[in-house]
Motif scaffolding. Structure first.
Motif, PDB file in Angstrom:
ATOM      1  N   GLU A 154      45.672  -8.662 142.189  1.00 31.87           N
ATOM      2  CA  GLU A 154      44.622  -7.664 142.025  1.00 31.87           C
ATOM      3  C   GLU A 154      43.261  -8.338 141.869  1.00 31.87           C
ATOM      4  O   GLU A 154      42.267  -7.891 142.447  1.00 31.87           O
ATOM      5  N   GLU A 155      43.222  -9.417 141.109  1.00 32.32           N
ATOM      6  CA  GLU A 155      41.960 -10.134 140.942  1.00 32.32           C
ATOM      7  C   GLU A 155      41.467 -10.671 142.284  1.00 32.32           C
ATOM      8  O   GLU A 155      40.284 -10.564 142.619  1.00 32.32           O
ATOM      9  N   GLY A 156      42.386 -11.238 143.054  1.00 31.78           N
ATOM     10  CA  GLY A 156      41.999 -11.752 144.366  1.00 31.78           C
ATOM     11  C   GLY A 156      41.457 -10.666 145.269  1.00 31.78           C
ATOM     12  O   GLY A 156      40.495 -10.880 146.017  1.00 31.78           O
ATOM     13  N   ALA A 157      42.059  -9.471 145.213  1.00 32.02           N
ATOM     14  CA  ALA A 157      41.581  -8.353 146.029  1.00 32.02           C
ATOM     15  C   ALA A 157      40.156  -7.972 145.639  1.00 32.02           C
ATOM     16  O   ALA A 157      39.307  -7.704 146.505  1.00 32.02           O
ATOM     17  N   LEU A 158      39.857  -7.959 144.334  1.00 30.91           N
ATOM     18  CA  LEU A 158      38.513  -7.611 143.885  1.00 30.91           C
ATOM     19  C   LEU A 158      37.510  -8.711 144.204  1.00 30.91           C
ATOM     20  O   LEU A 158      36.328  -8.435 144.420  1.00 30.91           O
ATOM     21  N   VAL A 159      37.966  -9.958 144.244  1.00 28.20           N
ATOM     22  CA  VAL A 159      37.094 -11.049 144.687  1.00 28.20           C
ATOM     23  C   VAL A 159      36.638 -10.797 146.119  1.00 28.20           C
ATOM     24  O   VAL A 159      35.453 -10.904 146.444  1.00 28.20           O
ATOM     25  N   PHE A 160      37.596 -10.476 146.992  1.00 28.32           N
ATOM     26  CA  PHE A 160      37.253 -10.179 148.382  1.00 28.32           C
ATOM     27  C   PHE A 160      36.325  -8.974 148.484  1.00 28.32           C
ATOM     28  O   PHE A 160      35.295  -9.016 149.166  1.00 28.32           O
ATOM     29  N   MET A 161      36.702  -7.896 147.830  1.00 25.23           N
ATOM     30  CA  MET A 161      35.920  -6.667 147.939  1.00 25.23           C
ATOM     31  C   MET A 161      34.502  -6.861 147.423  1.00 25.23           C
ATOM     32  O   MET A 161      33.537  -6.339 147.993  1.00 25.23           O
ATOM     33  N   SER A 162      34.338  -7.613 146.358  1.00 28.44           N
ATOM     34  CA  SER A 162      32.995  -7.873 145.831  1.00 28.44           C
ATOM     35  C   SER A 162      32.151  -8.611 146.854  1.00 28.44           C
ATOM     36  O   SER A 162      30.967  -8.304 147.052  1.00 28.44           O
ATOM     37  N   GLY A 163      32.767  -9.596 147.532  1.00 34.04           N
ATOM     38  CA  GLY A 163      32.037 -10.340 148.547  1.00 34.04           C
ATOM     39  C   GLY A 163      31.686  -9.493 149.747  1.00 34.04           C
ATOM     40  O   GLY A 163      30.559  -9.555 150.270  1.00 34.04           O
ATOM     41  N   TRP A 164      32.634  -8.686 150.199  1.00 37.07           N
ATOM     42  CA  TRP A 164      32.397  -7.852 151.375  1.00 37.07           C
ATOM     43  C   TRP A 164      31.365  -6.758 151.098  1.00 37.07           C
ATOM     44  O   TRP A 164      30.562  -6.414 151.961  1.00 37.07           O
ATOM     45  N   GLY A 186      32.116 -11.647 139.239  1.00 36.90           N
ATOM     46  CA  GLY A 186      31.909 -12.394 138.003  1.00 36.90           C
ATOM     47  C   GLY A 186      30.764 -13.384 138.063  1.00 36.90           C
ATOM     48  O   GLY A 186      30.524 -14.120 137.101  1.00 36.90           O
ATOM     49  N   GLY A 187      30.057 -13.437 139.203  1.00 39.17           N
ATOM     50  CA  GLY A 187      28.922 -14.329 139.336  1.00 39.17           C
ATOM     51  C   GLY A 187      29.284 -15.788 139.535  1.00 39.17           C
ATOM     52  O   GLY A 187      28.414 -16.661 139.505  1.00 39.17           O
ATOM     53  N   THR A 188      30.569 -16.092 139.769  1.00 32.93           N
ATOM     54  CA  THR A 188      30.995 -17.467 140.026  1.00 32.93           C
ATOM     55  C   THR A 188      32.064 -17.454 141.118  1.00 32.93           C
ATOM     56  O   THR A 188      32.595 -16.397 141.480  1.00 32.93           O
ATOM     57  N   ASN A 189      32.398 -18.647 141.617  1.00 31.85           N
ATOM     58  CA  ASN A 189      33.466 -18.742 142.624  1.00 31.85           C
ATOM     59  C   ASN A 189      34.804 -19.141 142.010  1.00 31.85           C
ATOM     60  O   ASN A 189      35.747 -19.451 142.729  1.00 31.85           O
ATOM     61  N   GLU A 190      34.898 -19.118 140.680  1.00 36.36           N
ATOM     62  CA  GLU A 190      36.123 -19.579 140.019  1.00 36.36           C
ATOM     63  C   GLU A 190      37.331 -18.737 140.398  1.00 36.36           C
ATOM     64  O   GLU A 190      38.416 -19.264 140.648  1.00 36.36           O
ATOM     65  N   ALA A 191      37.170 -17.416 140.409  1.00 33.98           N
ATOM     66  CA  ALA A 191      38.300 -16.545 140.750  1.00 33.98           C
ATOM     67  C   ALA A 191      38.724 -16.745 142.202  1.00 33.98           C
ATOM     68  O   ALA A 191      39.919 -16.715 142.518  1.00 33.98           O
ATOM     69  N   ILE A 237      38.409 -19.553 143.961  1.00 31.31           N
ATOM     70  CA  ILE A 237      39.098 -20.842 144.032  1.00 31.31           C
ATOM     71  C   ILE A 237      40.491 -20.732 143.428  1.00 31.31           C
ATOM     72  O   ILE A 237      41.474 -21.244 143.986  1.00 31.31           O
ATOM     73  N   ARG A 238      40.585 -20.055 142.305  1.00 27.79           N
ATOM     74  CA  ARG A 238      41.877 -19.921 141.625  1.00 27.79           C
ATOM     75  C   ARG A 238      42.896 -19.183 142.497  1.00 27.79           C
ATOM     76  O   ARG A 238      44.075 -19.542 142.548  1.00 27.79           O
ATOM     77  N   ASN A 239      42.436 -18.153 143.211  1.00 26.15           N
ATOM     78  CA  ASN A 239      43.340 -17.337 144.023  1.00 26.15           C
ATOM     79  C   ASN A 239      43.496 -17.836 145.454  1.00 26.15           C
ATOM     80  O   ASN A 239      44.263 -17.265 146.216  1.00 26.15           O
ATOM     81  N   GLY A 240      42.763 -18.871 145.819  1.00 29.41           N
ATOM     82  CA  GLY A 240      42.800 -19.323 147.214  1.00 29.41           C
ATOM     83  C   GLY A 240      42.207 -18.314 148.163  1.00 29.41           C
ATOM     84  O   GLY A 240      42.609 -18.232 149.330  1.00 29.41           O
ATOM     85  N   ALA A 241      41.233 -17.525 147.693  1.00 24.07           N
ATOM     86  CA  ALA A 241      40.653 -16.440 148.475  1.00 24.07           C
ATOM     87  C   ALA A 241      39.686 -17.005 149.506  1.00 24.07           C
ATOM     88  O   ALA A 241      38.491 -17.165 149.255  1.00 24.07           O
ATOM     89  N   GLY A 252      30.789 -20.120 153.131  1.00 27.05           N
ATOM     90  CA  GLY A 252      30.488 -20.072 151.709  1.00 27.05           C
ATOM     91  C   GLY A 252      31.684 -19.561 150.956  1.00 27.05           C
ATOM     92  O   GLY A 252      32.714 -19.219 151.548  1.00 27.05           O
ATOM     93  N   THR A 253      31.569 -19.514 149.649  1.00 29.68           N
ATOM     94  CA  THR A 253      32.655 -19.009 148.820  1.00 29.68           C
ATOM     95  C   THR A 253      32.329 -17.602 148.338  1.00 29.68           C
ATOM     96  O   THR A 253      31.167 -17.192 148.282  1.00 29.68           O
TER      97      THR A 253
END
Length: 459
Positions: free
Chosen positions: A305-315, A67-72, A74-78, A61-62
């Motif tokens: 930094e945004e990419g790091a928070l994307v990961f942390m939010s998911g984890w 932010g409630g979406t997968n846009e960040a 996808i944008r960061n290649g996370a 999954g993504t």
């Protein structure tokens, strides 16, 4: 002989695995993840460095909690786009002789019957060098794309996984006798049917009446890896795991986690050291301390930094976009990786609380694990300290850039550890299980899976 420090390489069939944004670095080759040569060259490098193996993560999954979406994401290649980890293993095995392969596959979205055959096939093709990292899932997006409203509750996922492994152990250990395949050209009998047994499994989640489709592989059951450090995850590891991956921000947190795991292994009737424990770590090193520090600052300039928070939010299962950067994490309930939340809710060594900004900065390079910077000698000093003070067996090494981070470890750190007599200079012969534990190719008698062997009455 002093206790040996062990290395695994932590990678994923994607671009931004742990260090979001570093794919932009001119020396990073992670964008070559779709090129088989990237994987074969990496495998040869890791074998040169006497790594136990390469551990391939995976998601279905993504990361869409932030932010409630997968846009960040996808944008960061996370960890998106992401490809199948199993398919690169045979090629890596073909160009190596000893390197092990830990492959991640979830219990939630694939029936155990075809999965059993897939892992037996890999064990055959690698000559017994494959392990399975058992994950129960944590991304809600994966559940939705598999037709579910959300993933099961945390502990329920482990209950499901318990039966999943029961089915697998019955297939791997209890379906075919060792001498079932006779290959008798005179009589025309390839396999003796009397030595192949239906497993007759009827459970809450699975009905599997028949036989395993594969003949016994070198290890039968692959080496079982596990990465859950919640109380339920530790209980699951105590019954199944032969190698355990953990992530801890400090030595204090790591020591506590390792002790809990070893106590649980012992309580389950196994030896305290029957599972190798590896902690997540990123090493940035060079010939001198000054060069290593300059390299770190260079890498940091590419981090997202945004990419790091994307990961942390998911984890964590927490939308960190709703917090100010200076806001403490506080008390949150997670249905994702509970140990991640617990680690960040623990106070820093100076007594301060983790803030969202702290998490973003800490995760910019190396993700959930800490990173250390220094010359080969300085890194070796720190690794010995971590091992001595926490009782951990080794380190699951993430990269800042690939393969450069691994090349640096092999060039500067491995020789220093070998010189000190605390790192292998040669591989042990045999399967991955034999290399890790020195007790043979098959599951030990006290392991849960051994209860399902042919001729062993299940109690």
């Amino acid at each position: 002989m002093p206790r040996q420090i062990r290395f695994n390489a932590f990678d994923m069939n994607c671009v931004a695995h742990q260090s979001s944004g570093l794919w932009r670095h001119p020396d990073d080759r992670s964008q070559s993840y779709t090129d088989l040569a990237y994987w074969t060259e990496l495998a040869k490098l890791l074998e040169k460095g006497r790594f136990d193996g390469i551990f391939l993560a995976d998601v279905l999954g993504t990361y869409d909690v932030y932010g409630g979406t997968n846009e960040a994401a996808i944008r960061n290649g996370a960890q998106i786009p992401v490809a199948d980890p199993l398919l690169v293993i045979p090629a890596m095995a073909y160009v190596t002789e000893h390197l092990g392969f830990g492959v991640t596959a979830g219990t939630a979205y694939e029936h155990p019957y075809p999965f059993a055959r897939r892992m037996s096939t890999l064990d055959h093709l690698t000559k017994g060098r494959v392990g399975w990292n058992v994950v129960t899932g944590y991304l809600p997006s994966a559940a939705r794309n598999m037709g579910q409203d959300d993933q099961l509750e945390h502990d329920d996922r482990y209950d499901y996984a318990d039966e999943y492994l029961e089915v697998l152990y019955k297939l791997w250990e209890g379906s075919w006798e060792d001498d079932a395949v006779v290959r008798d050209t005179e009589t025309g009998v390839f396999t003796d049917p009397s030595k192949v047994h239906s497993i007759g499994h009827s459970g809450k989640h699975f009905q599997v009446p028949g036989i395993h489709l594969s003949e016994p592989s070198p290890q039968r059951s692959p080496v079982i890896y596990q990465a859950g450090a919640s109380s339920r995850g530790i209980a699951f590891a105590a019954g199944n795991a032969e190698a355990i991956f953990v992530a801890a921000s400090t030595k204090h947190v790591l020591k506590d986690t390792v002790t809990k795991l070893r106590d649980a292994l012992e309580a389950a009737g196994r030896d305290r050291y029957s599972a190798k424990i590896y902690t997540l770590l990123t090493i940035i090193t060079d010939e001198t301390s000054e060069k290593a520090q300059a390299k770190y600052l260079d890498y940091l300039s590419y981090a997202s930094e945004e990419g790091a928070l994307v990961f942390m939010s998911g984890w964590m299962g927490v939308d960190l976009s709703g917090y100010a950067l200076d806001e403490p994490i506080g008390n949150v309930k997670s249905n994702a990786i509970q140990s991640t939340v617990a680690n960040f809710q623990a106070a820093n060594h100076d007594g301060s609380e983790w803030t969202v900004g702290d998490i973003a900065r800490a995760g910019a390079i190396g993700g959930l694990g800490p990173f250390i910077v220094g010359s080969g000698s300085e890194i070796a000093d720190q690794l010995e300290e971590w091992a001595d003070e926490t009782d951990v067996d080794g380190f699951n090494l993430a990269y800042a850039i690939t393969p450069g981070t691994f090349e640096d470890v092999v060039t500067w750190v491995v020789p220093e550890l070998q010189k000190r007599g605390v790192y292998p200079t040669e591989y042990t012969e045999g399967t991955l299980r034999q290399k890790l534990h020195g007790r043979g190719d098959r599951l030990p008698d006290e392991h849960r899976g051994a209860n399902y062997r042919v001729g062993v009455p299940v109690v």
